[in-house]
Design an enzyme around this catalytic site. Structure first.
Site, PDB file in Angstrom:
ATOM      1  N   HIS A 120       0.874  -1.183   0.000  1.00 17.32           N
ATOM      2  CA  HIS A 120       0.000   0.000   0.000  1.00 17.32           C
ATOM      3  C   HIS A 120       0.906   1.225   0.000  1.00 17.32           C
ATOM      4  CE1 HIS A 120      -3.851   2.116   0.713  1.00 17.32           C
ATOM      5  NE2 HIS A 120      -3.054   3.023   1.248  1.00 17.32           N
ATOM      6  N   CYS A 121       0.749   2.047  -1.049  1.00 15.44           N
ATOM      7  CA  CYS A 121       1.644   3.191  -1.224  1.00 15.44           C
ATOM      8  C   CYS A 121       0.944   4.477  -0.800  1.00 15.44           C
ATOM      9  CB  CYS A 121       2.068   3.303  -2.687  1.00 15.44           C
ATOM     10  SG  CYS A 121       3.200   4.674  -3.011  1.00 15.44           S
ATOM     11  N   PRO A 122       1.448   5.160   0.236  1.00 16.88           N
ATOM     12  CA  PRO A 122       0.811   6.410   0.668  1.00 16.88           C
ATOM     13  C   PRO A 122       0.954   7.526  -0.358  1.00 16.88           C
ATOM     14  CG  PRO A 122       2.872   6.060   1.857  1.00 16.88           C
ATOM     15  CD  PRO A 122       2.599   4.808   1.088  1.00 16.88           C
TER      16      PRO A 122
END
Length: 367
Positions: free
Chosen positions: A155-157
Site C-alpha cells: 500500500h503506497c501512501p
C-alpha cells in the site's frame, strides 16, 4: 448510534489525511512545471532553438509522467472473484466448528476446486476472516483498504492506493517516467545552476527557482532511482514486495522463486505481449490475478490435475509453467500451454474420474 457515528467520522478524517501525500506530490509537480517552463525556459533561456527543444521534450515526459501517476492512483485494486468467497452454507458450517482442524478440513474441501497452491507457514489454507474468503495465490489483505487485494505488492501512501495486479504496470511506469522527468530537469538545468554560482544569471526571481529546481530534481532522482531499480529486480524475479520480504509457502515448503518463469515471461506477465503497449499506461498485464503459473515440479495433490495427467507435472521448469486461469484474449494466451482454464479443467478431471480405466493413471485431486 453514537459509536457508529464516531467511527464513520473517524474513517472520513482518515480518508482526508490519506490524500495529504498525494496533494504534496501534486503541489511539487505544479511548482516544477511553473519553475521549468516559465522561469527557466521562457525567462532565462535566450536561444530560441534550445528553448523549443527543451519545451517539446519536457512536455512529452511530463504528460507520460502525469498519465502514469493518475492511472496508479485511480485504478481500483482488483479483489478476488466470487468463487473464492464462502457461500452462506459454508459460512454457517465453518462457524459451527470450534476446532481449528475441523475448520481446516472444510476449507480444504472448498479449496480443492480452486487454483490455490500457496499455504500459511503452518501449512494451512490461507483464509481471510474479515473478507470471508479463501485467499488466491499472491493475494493479501490490506489493513488500510480493508480488502483482499489480488497480487498485492504494497500500500503506497504517495498514491493513496494499493499497488497490486490491476495497477502494478502503472506503478512501474510512474517510477520510470518520474525518474526520467527528474533526470531531464537536472540535466537541462545544470548549466544554469552553474551560472547561478558564477553570477551569470540576471538578478531576478528566476535564478532562485532555477536553484531549488536543480536541488529538488537531483534529490528526487536519487530516491526514485533506487526504488525503480528495486522494482525492476522484483519484476525480473516475478516477486512482489511482500514476497521479497517473506517468500510464499507451497505444500512442499517455502520457495522464493516459485512464481518465476524466466526473465522474458516474468516481464511479459506485468507488461503484456504487445510491445506497443509497454510504455503506455494502459492495462496489458497477463492473467486474471486469481491464479498464476509456477515452475514447481511437485504439484499440489489436493488441486485438480490437468487433462494431461501427471505427465505435465514432471516437465522441466520452462515447459511446466501453466496459467490455471480463466480464458484470456489471444495476446495473453502466448504465455499459456495447452492447459484449459481452471474452471474447465475441473469438469474435465471429473469426466476422467468416471471414464478412466487405465490403472497406471493417477488422479491428483483424489486427496
Amino acid at each position: 448510534m453514537a459509536p457508529s457515528g464516531s467511527r464513520s467520522i473517524k474513517r472520513g478524517c482518515q480518508r482526508v489525511l490519506y490524500w495529504i501525500p498525494v496533494l504534496f506530490i501534486a503541489l511539487i509537480v505544479a511548482w516544477s512545471y511553473y519553475a521549468y517552463v516559465l522561469q527557466l525556459c521562457v525567462v532565462s533561456i535566450e536561444d530560441t532553438g534550445e528553448k523549443v527543444i527543451y519545451l517539446l521534450v519536457y512536455h512529452v515526459v511530463f504528460i507520460m509522467f502525469v498519465w502514469a501517476y493518475w492511472q496508479t492512483i485511480f485504478t481500483k485494486p482488483m479483489n478476488p472473484l466470487k468463487e473464492f468467497h464462502l457461500s452462506y452454507s459454508d459460512k454457517e458450517l465453518l462457524e459451527r466448528e470450534d476446532r481449528g482442524e475441523s475448520q481446516q478440513e472444510i476449507l480444504r474441501r472448498i479449496a480443492k476446486d480452486l487454483p490455490i497452491y500457496t499455504r500459511t507457514n503452518s501449512g494451512a489454507i490461507r483464509f481471510c476472516d474479515r473478507c470471508q474468503l479463501l485467499k488466491p495465490d499472491r493475494c493479501h489483505h490490506c489493513s488500510v483498504c480493508d480488502k483482499c487485494i489480488l497480487k498485492m505488492d504494497h500500500h503506497c501512501p504517495w498514491v493513496n492506493n494499493c499497488v497490486g495486479f490491476s495497477n502494478y504496470k502503472f506503478f512501474m511506469l510512474f517510477l520510470a517516467y518520474s525518474l526520467l522527468y527528474c533526470l531531464f530537469i537536472t540535466a537541462t538545468d545544470l548549466q544554469y545552476f552553474i551560472k547561478f554560482w558564477t553570477n551569470g544569471l540576471p538578478d531576478t526571481q528566476a535564478k532562485f527557482h532555477i536553484l531549488f529546481l536543480f536541488f529538488s530534481a537531483s534529490m528526487f532522482s536519487v530516491s526514485l532511482a533506487s526504488l525503480f531499480i528495486y522494482h525492476c529486480w522484483l519484476v525480473c524475479k516475478n516477486r512482489s514486495t511482500l514476497e521479497a520480504v517473506r517468500a510464499p509457502v507451497f505444500r512442499h515448503g517455502t520457495d522464493k522463486n516459485g512464481f518465476s518463469l524466466g526473465f522474458s515471461k516474468n516481464f511479459r506477465q506485468v507488461f503484456g505481449d504487445e510491445i506497443k503497449y509497454w510504455p503506455i499506461p494502459v492495462f496489458s498485464s497477463l492473467g486474471d490475478g486469481c491464479s498464476f503459473p509456477t515452475c514447481l515440479v511437485n504439484l499440489d495433490p489436493e488441486q485438480p490435475s490437468s487433462p494431461n495427467g501427471s505427465n505435465s507435472a514432471n516437465k522441466g521448469a520452462a515447459e511446466g509453467c501453466q496459467f490455471l486461469s480463466k480464458p484470456l484474449r489471444e495476446s495473453q494466451s502466448r504465455l499459456l500451454t495447452s492447459t484449459p482454464s481452471w474452471s474447465e479443467s475441473n469438469s474435465a478431471a471429473d469426466k476422467d474420474k468416471k471414464g478412466a480405466s487405465n490403472p497406471g493413471m493417477t488422479i491428483e485431486n483424489e486427496a
